[in-house]
Design an enzyme around this catalytic site. Sequence first.
Site, PDB file in Angstrom:
ATOM      1  N   ASP A  18     -39.395  44.463 -21.931  1.00 32.18           N
ATOM      2  CA  ASP A  18     -38.918  45.851 -22.044  1.00 32.18           C
ATOM      3  C   ASP A  18     -40.134  46.775 -21.992  1.00 32.18           C
ATOM      4  O   ASP A  18     -41.084  46.613 -22.777  1.00 32.18           O
ATOM      5  CB  ASP A  18     -38.182  45.993 -23.393  1.00 32.18           C
ATOM      6  CG  ASP A  18     -37.531  47.357 -23.533  1.00 32.18           C
ATOM      7  OD1 ASP A  18     -37.360  48.052 -22.521  1.00 32.18           O
ATOM      8  OD2 ASP A  18     -37.222  47.736 -24.686  1.00 32.18           O
ATOM      9  N   MET A  19     -40.121  47.726 -21.076  1.00 33.12           N
ATOM     10  CA  MET A  19     -41.246  48.648 -20.968  1.00 33.12           C
ATOM     11  C   MET A  19     -41.305  49.528 -22.222  1.00 33.12           C
ATOM     12  O   MET A  19     -40.274  49.844 -22.815  1.00 33.12           O
ATOM     13  CB  MET A  19     -41.100  49.546 -19.742  1.00 33.12           C
ATOM     14  CG  MET A  19     -40.902  48.803 -18.434  1.00 33.12           C
ATOM     15  SD  MET A  19     -42.127  47.526 -18.162  1.00 33.12           S
ATOM     16  CE  MET A  19     -43.609  48.514 -17.949  1.00 33.12           C
ATOM     17  N   TYR A  23     -40.403  56.347 -19.577  1.00 34.70           N
ATOM     18  CA  TYR A  23     -40.578  57.583 -18.792  1.00 34.70           C
ATOM     19  C   TYR A  23     -41.890  58.272 -19.164  1.00 34.70           C
ATOM     20  O   TYR A  23     -42.543  58.888 -18.328  1.00 34.70           O
ATOM     21  CB  TYR A  23     -39.402  58.542 -19.011  1.00 34.70           C
ATOM     22  CG  TYR A  23     -38.088  58.127 -18.382  1.00 34.70           C
ATOM     23  CD1 TYR A  23     -37.895  56.847 -17.882  1.00 34.70           C
ATOM     24  CD2 TYR A  23     -37.020  59.022 -18.293  1.00 34.70           C
ATOM     25  CE1 TYR A  23     -36.683  56.462 -17.321  1.00 34.70           C
ATOM     26  CE2 TYR A  23     -35.811  58.656 -17.726  1.00 34.70           C
ATOM     27  CZ  TYR A  23     -35.646  57.380 -17.242  1.00 34.70           C
ATOM     28  OH  TYR A  23     -34.446  57.014 -16.686  1.00 34.70           O
ATOM     29  N   ARG A  60     -44.242  59.432 -32.019  1.00 33.00           N
ATOM     30  CA  ARG A  60     -43.326  58.869 -33.025  1.00 33.00           C
ATOM     31  C   ARG A  60     -43.979  58.858 -34.413  1.00 33.00           C
ATOM     32  O   ARG A  60     -43.306  59.002 -35.417  1.00 33.00           O
ATOM     33  CB  ARG A  60     -42.905  57.444 -32.633  1.00 33.00           C
ATOM     34  CG  ARG A  60     -42.033  57.419 -31.378  1.00 33.00           C
ATOM     35  CD  ARG A  60     -41.560  56.017 -31.025  1.00 33.00           C
ATOM     36  NE  ARG A  60     -41.204  55.965 -29.603  1.00 33.00           N
ATOM     37  CZ  ARG A  60     -40.528  54.986 -29.021  1.00 33.00           C
ATOM     38  NH1 ARG A  60     -40.124  53.959 -29.743  1.00 33.00           N
ATOM     39  NH2 ARG A  60     -40.256  55.008 -27.740  1.00 33.00           N
ATOM     40  N   ASP A 120     -35.676  49.728 -16.995  1.00 28.43           N
ATOM     41  CA  ASP A 120     -36.972  49.285 -17.533  1.00 28.43           C
ATOM     42  C   ASP A 120     -36.898  47.965 -18.308  1.00 28.43           C
ATOM     43  O   ASP A 120     -37.716  47.714 -19.176  1.00 28.43           O
ATOM     44  CB  ASP A 120     -37.573  50.386 -18.433  1.00 28.43           C
ATOM     45  CG  ASP A 120     -36.916  50.448 -19.792  1.00 28.43           C
ATOM     46  OD1 ASP A 120     -35.726  50.092 -19.896  1.00 28.43           O
ATOM     47  OD2 ASP A 120     -37.595  50.828 -20.760  1.00 28.43           O
ATOM     48  N   GLU A 121     -35.935  47.141 -17.976  1.00 29.73           N
ATOM     49  CA  GLU A 121     -35.782  45.869 -18.691  1.00 29.73           C
ATOM     50  C   GLU A 121     -35.536  44.730 -17.721  1.00 29.73           C
ATOM     51  O   GLU A 121     -34.764  44.879 -16.780  1.00 29.73           O
ATOM     52  CB  GLU A 121     -34.497  45.885 -19.523  1.00 29.73           C
ATOM     53  CG  GLU A 121     -34.515  46.522 -20.830  1.00 29.73           C
ATOM     54  CD  GLU A 121     -33.088  46.437 -21.351  1.00 29.73           C
ATOM     55  OE1 GLU A 121     -32.864  45.670 -22.268  1.00 29.73           O
ATOM     56  OE2 GLU A 121     -32.211  47.118 -20.792  1.00 29.73           O
TER      57      GLU A 121
END
Length: 542
Positions: A18-19, A23, A60, A120-121
């Site tokens: 998973d990236m 984006y 985050r 993206d997975e």
Amino acid sequence: MPVAKPESSDSRVIAHVDMDCFYVQVEQRKQPQLRGLPTAVVQYNEWKGGALIAVSYEARKFGVKRSMRGEEAKEVCPQVQLVQVPVARGKADLSGYRNAGSEVVSILARRGRCERASIDEVYLDLTDAAEMMLADNPPQGMETIDEEALKSHILGLNNEDGSDVKENVRKWIHRHNADHRDKLLACGILIVAELRMQVLKETEFTCSAGIAHNKMLAKLASGMNKPAQQTVVPFSSVKGLLDTLPIRKMKQLGGKLGISLQMDMGVNTVGDLLQFPEEKLQERYGINTGTWLWNIARGISGEEVEGRLLPKSHGSGKTFPGPRALKTVPAVQHWLNQLCEELSERLCSDLDQNKRIAHTLTLHARAYKSSYTDSQKKFPSKSCPLRYGTAKIQEDAFNLFQAGLREYIGFYGGKTQGSHCSGWGITSLSVSASKIVPIPSGTCSIAKYFQGQSTSHFSSMQSSDNLNTEATLSLPSGSECYSEVNLSEPKIDFPKEESWIKDTVPDLDLQEQKDLSSTLSEKTQDGFIQEDISPLLLSEPE
Ligand code: DCP
């Protein structure tokens, strides 16, 4: 619904890659000065700074979240860099992200069967590569283990305070007395670490991965340690992982089935499912869903990694929330034309690059009626055979819309005055092309292929803006028949308050969907049953 194959699945090596904040990474590659800074990608709609759709890990840390709008993000992190998603035809243009995802897929596919699961997975079946490594150069005998592999998180590994975590991982990989399953996983650790480093080197993107014996466990693990890390689930740790895992964290249990399990059965964690016999779960949720639930409680999943590098369908969509709802037929037609133009472009490049054609055009819409009692009624999705060429797609999509609208408002329902209708509004529109298959090998030209297929395809060829009917194809021999995956779900444009479904093909078969639907007494749950009927006399229904 996959049928469980516990014996064989125990000794498979599956990875889910998973990236990280995908984006954002794509935008940071375009603007390297943003690297390392708190950054977020926002929607093109600038109201209150735009809705955040991707947030960097630096942002985050300051409390910036995807649920926020740009203004809110600035409040919690004044230095946050907001990058607007690219725009084309008055809507988000995701092509740059799709292409970046393809770059990654082409690298990950080098070591085993690869399934592109979303933008993206990716799932990888590395069993053969791991078996080969075990036979030729087993990790147990390796003098040095790559640093990236040593940073892996191995669930259940005893990392007491003060112990050297990397040293523990090294010992785990080097264990001579490990069983075959763990030895294969040790190979998986090395292979995935190498692939991730390759992705970084060639694309500048970081990704995270889960490595386990099946897709379900690999997917759960990949999100456990992000960004740029990998997590391994040895067979002996499966029970511990699932016992306390909230059921809503499971991919297919985030929705109504999960709610039913909680409310009706008192099941809060995957481990809670262990108390129910298979028959009981089947009785409640249907044969397939019942067996599937029984299996996942035990970490069993026989779902295969499908060899599929290309999307299974293409779609283009846009939402029109609140006051932006479309209230006239010409307004709907205007936007449908934009969406169809984008769809047509993507179909043409798929045909050009991959020699694939799509067979079905579908229109989905969300709508409201202000003055009728059955305001809960959903706008029916409609499908028809797909004809190539922008003008044809626009015409067919508009006809599908009109048929849907007639059904939605009812014969006497809409106060239609010429093109102006009152009492209804369209809050989202999307068009998609599915049933995409390779043109059979041996076909010498696109025009000939379409001639042989149907008059509708052929007539559309004549009017296509983008197709060169003289183009000669050199088709790959023995081309694979790809099955569907929806990479092109118009994610950005769906309203934030609705849960965004990343993996758009639920891992439930049709029967299962029906089982579930009838159990929950709902005939038209989104994501389970879609009413795709051909309203037009264009051809037979799907
Ligand atoms: N996306 C979107 N709208 C959403 C969710 C995601 O447009 N509601 C887009 C932006 C994301 C990309 O899809 O970058 C991948 O989504 P993920 O859920 O995998 O989240 P990220 O990759 O952004 O972050 P993470 O590192 O947590 O996976």
